[in-house]
Design a protein around this motif. Structure first.
Motif, PDB file in Angstrom:
ATOM      1  N   LEU A  91       0.832  -1.206   0.000  1.00 31.52           N
ATOM      2  CA  LEU A  91       0.000   0.000   0.000  1.00 31.52           C
ATOM      3  C   LEU A  91       0.866   1.255   0.000  1.00 31.52           C
ATOM      4  O   LEU A  91       0.604   2.206  -0.757  1.00 31.52           O
ATOM      5  N   ALA A  95      -8.200   1.354   5.852  1.00 31.87           N
ATOM      6  CA  ALA A  95      -8.421   0.081   5.163  1.00 31.87           C
ATOM      7  C   ALA A  95      -8.692  -1.002   6.204  1.00 31.87           C
ATOM      8  O   ALA A  95      -7.842  -1.837   6.510  1.00 31.87           O
ATOM      9  N   ASN A 133      -7.838  -0.622  -2.394  1.00 29.44           N
ATOM     10  CA  ASN A 133      -6.691   0.240  -2.104  1.00 29.44           C
ATOM     11  C   ASN A 133      -6.361   1.151  -3.286  1.00 29.44           C
ATOM     12  O   ASN A 133      -5.920   2.295  -3.098  1.00 29.44           O
TER      13      ASN A 133
END
Length: 279
Positions: A21, A69, A122
């Motif tokens: 990420l 997230a 994401n």
């Protein structure tokens, strides 16, 4: 706008997810600073995520973007959203986290983030952050929302009566301290200056709110350590009443209020004020 992006996830550190990420962000957004709030939210626990972000976000400058997230699969029923509130931007799935952050407050603006339908969660979140940092308005990023998902708030309700506050345990931190939803401001209003009170839960009672966990009126380290295991109530750094054990041992049996007293999330906490009582 501040080029700060915070990350809060339930990814943990064992796998590649956090690194991937961050790599995605740095590959698409130049000149930003990434700050980890935590990646240790328990899996899919939106309530914990809401509490943690709510306690941390306002320590950052306005304009900060918060990517959350946690239980963040984007579907037709749980869409990706960006919410503007208090000068901050919260990007996540519409799963109730932002409503927990807001509490009784209302957001300033909110949108469903537009995407091509092929992007993973994401990717959508990073794309939204990119657009914000490029100066685009929320109305250009998504479709405006009048409301966002708000889960049942029964566990978060606080009852304020003359001489009595009833609340709930809402969070257990990594030290085993149990945070309630009773705010210092509620205490100040109901107490009305009354210094005689008792905090009651299960079959236990605390008759003093300490200024800090080591508030035993001694500076001697050896004497302090002898008080290990004593039950303590304090208002924490975000002014919520917190129950803990001095020098708690979360990894040892009987080392926290949950383990020792069977005090758990959503259990009731009562603060009673009575000028005639002798607690």
């Amino acid at each position: 706008m501040q080029r700060i992006i915070t990350l809060t996830t339930d990814f943990g550190y064992r796998d590649h997810y956090v690194g991937a990420l961050k790599g995605k962000i740095y590959s698409n957004i130049s000149g930003c600073n990434i700050v980890d709030i935590t990646h240790e939210i328990s899996k899919y626990n939106t309530e914990d995520a809401g509490f943690v972000i709510g306690a941390a976000y306002n320590q950052f400058p306005q304009g900060t973007i918060h990517i959350i997230a946690v239980d963040a699969s984007v579907t037709d029923y749980t869409k990706a959203i960006c919410v503007e509130y208090d000068g901050h931007y919260f990007i996540t799935a519409d799963n109730g986290i932002v409503s927990i952050i807001l509490g009784e407050e209302s957001f300033d603006k909110a949108v469903h983030i537009k995407h091509d339908g092929m992007m993973k969660s994401n990717d959508i979140f990073v794309y939204c952050a990119y657009q914000l940092l490029e100066g685009r308005r929320l109305e250009e990023i998504g479709d405006s929302l009048e409301s966002i998902y708000n889960p049942s708030r029964l566990a978060m309700s606080v009852s304020l009566l003359p001489n009595k506050i009833t609340g709930k345990v809402i969070y257990e931190d990594s030290y085993g301290n149990l945070v309630t939803n009773i705010h210092r401001s509620d205490y100040d209003v109901v107490s009305n200056g009354n210094t005689k009170y008792a905090i009651r839960f299960k079959d236990y009672r605390i008759s003093r709110i300490s200024n800090h966990f080591a508030d035993f009126k001694t500076n001697d380290i050896a004497t302090l350590k002898e008080r290990a295991g004593e039950l303590v109530a304090v208002f924490n750094d975000v002014d919520l009443l917190t129950i803990g054990l001095f020098y708690s041992r979360p990894d040892s049996p009987g080392g926290t209020p949950r383990q020792l007293m069977n005090l758990n999330l959503n259990d009731t906490i009562v603060v009673e004020f009575d000028p005639e009582a002798q607690y």
